[in-house]
Enzyme design. Sequence first.
Site, PDB file in Angstrom:
ATOM      1  N   GLU A  47       0.852  -1.187   0.000  1.00 52.65           N
ATOM      2  CA  GLU A  47       0.000   0.000   0.000  1.00 52.65           C
ATOM      3  C   GLU A  47       0.893   1.245   0.000  1.00 52.65           C
ATOM      4  OE1 GLU A  47      -3.407   1.817   3.044  1.00 52.65           O
ATOM      5  OE2 GLU A  47      -1.769   0.609   3.835  1.00 52.65           O
ATOM      6  N   ASN A 106      -7.340   5.924  -1.700  1.00 45.69           N
ATOM      7  CA  ASN A 106      -6.223   5.032  -1.432  1.00 45.69           C
ATOM      8  C   ASN A 106      -6.403   3.857  -2.393  1.00 45.69           C
ATOM      9  OD1 ASN A 106      -4.292   3.288  -0.395  1.00 45.69           O
ATOM     10  ND2 ASN A 106      -4.737   3.794   1.731  1.00 45.69           N
ATOM     11  N   LYS A 123      -9.633   1.589  -1.859  1.00 43.32           N
ATOM     12  CA  LYS A 123      -9.820   1.077  -0.498  1.00 43.32           C
ATOM     13  C   LYS A 123     -11.172   1.498   0.069  1.00 43.32           C
ATOM     14  CE  LYS A 123      -7.251   1.030   3.920  1.00 43.32           C
ATOM     15  NZ  LYS A 123      -5.977   1.498   4.539  1.00 43.32           N
ATOM     16  N   GLU A 142      -6.603   8.661   7.708  1.00 37.63           N
ATOM     17  CA  GLU A 142      -7.076   8.239   6.375  1.00 37.63           C
ATOM     18  C   GLU A 142      -8.478   8.764   6.077  1.00 37.63           C
ATOM     19  OE1 GLU A 142      -6.138   4.387   4.602  1.00 37.63           O
ATOM     20  OE2 GLU A 142      -5.115   3.884   6.487  1.00 37.63           O
ATOM     21  N   CYS A 172      -4.792  -3.017   2.639  1.00 40.43           N
ATOM     22  CA  CYS A 172      -4.575  -2.889   4.076  1.00 40.43           C
ATOM     23  C   CYS A 172      -5.770  -3.317   4.923  1.00 40.43           C
ATOM     24  CB  CYS A 172      -4.125  -1.467   4.398  1.00 40.43           C
ATOM     25  SG  CYS A 172      -3.363  -1.307   6.047  1.00 40.43           S
ATOM     26  N   ASN A 197       0.200  -0.961   5.033  1.00 46.72           N
ATOM     27  CA  ASN A 197       1.101  -0.185   5.891  1.00 46.72           C
ATOM     28  C   ASN A 197       0.466  -0.208   7.276  1.00 46.72           C
ATOM     29  OD1 ASN A 197       2.398   2.652   3.897  1.00 46.72           O
ATOM     30  ND2 ASN A 197       2.268   0.499   3.395  1.00 46.72           N
TER      31      ASN A 197
END
Length: 314
Positions: A47, A106, A123, A142, A172, A197
């Site tokens: 990621e 993301n 994501k 995020e 992730c 991550n």
Amino acid sequence: MPRILTLAGAQTGPIQRADSRARTLDRLIALLEQAAKGGAQCVVFPELALTTFFPRWLLSETELDAYFETSMPNPECQALFDRARELRVGFYLGFAERTAEGKRFNTAITVGPNGAILGKYRKVHLPGSVEPRAGDRFQQLEKRYFEYGDLGFPAFRGPAEWHGAVMGMLVCNDRRWPEAWRCYGLQGVEVMLMGYNSAAYDPNGGTTEGAELRTFHSTLAAQSNAYMNATWAVSVAKAGNEDGSGLIGGSVIVSPDGIVVAQAQTLEDEVLLAECDLDACRQGKEKMFNFAAHRRPEHYRRIVEQVGATPPAE
């Protein structure tokens, strides 16, 4: 004829906030070349593989823009695409995407051995918060910097060189959610590609989780969901001490039986390889987890209607 696909996880050590794009790209290309030398046909990067994990910082709009890609490929990462095409190796790459409309995601893409983008995923399960937590040195922002993914969970076919494998992508935190896996499982997924991550501490604050427990959970999620959906899974970290903040490693390649067949041993740049027999998925798909025979769509009809229950077209 055996359907063998050689997969590689290209774990990276930390990418510091001060690292240049050129230096980072050189590292990714070196990992790609190492994987190709070992026979890899598809390489999975983490990621946000092109940058530090910037959501740990409270950033201004000007600072934030520097971390986002407005097209893919673009001049700053074209060399990775070019080298992969020369080697006839495909790859999964996670990065921060800004659309023409200004939306931020993301994102991950899978690129085929000819350099063409085969699939794109944004994501869905964003962790953390919108506002920073008072008093904490590192944040998990995020929800502040990204929108929730809007592409769903679309499986896609790999090229003929990959035996037309049914493939899926997660990013992730998505790997912790069984609903995401099952959406792909209902489409007959044979290879799940994932980068992460993950903090080596509780990213939402508190002291109840440390590196050991979080690494265990990361591996558990890959093993259990690979088994329950009868798919190969490649789960790859960016790891180590990044800008003073710890990231877990634990990159793995997992079989459809839930067995770890390759695992990273360090928190640095490292390649793990496995020859993956796609037909090994059949045991689970045709017997234990035979969705066509045993699933009960009346109990989760909305999911079935959304993603279907058949593999994507050849």
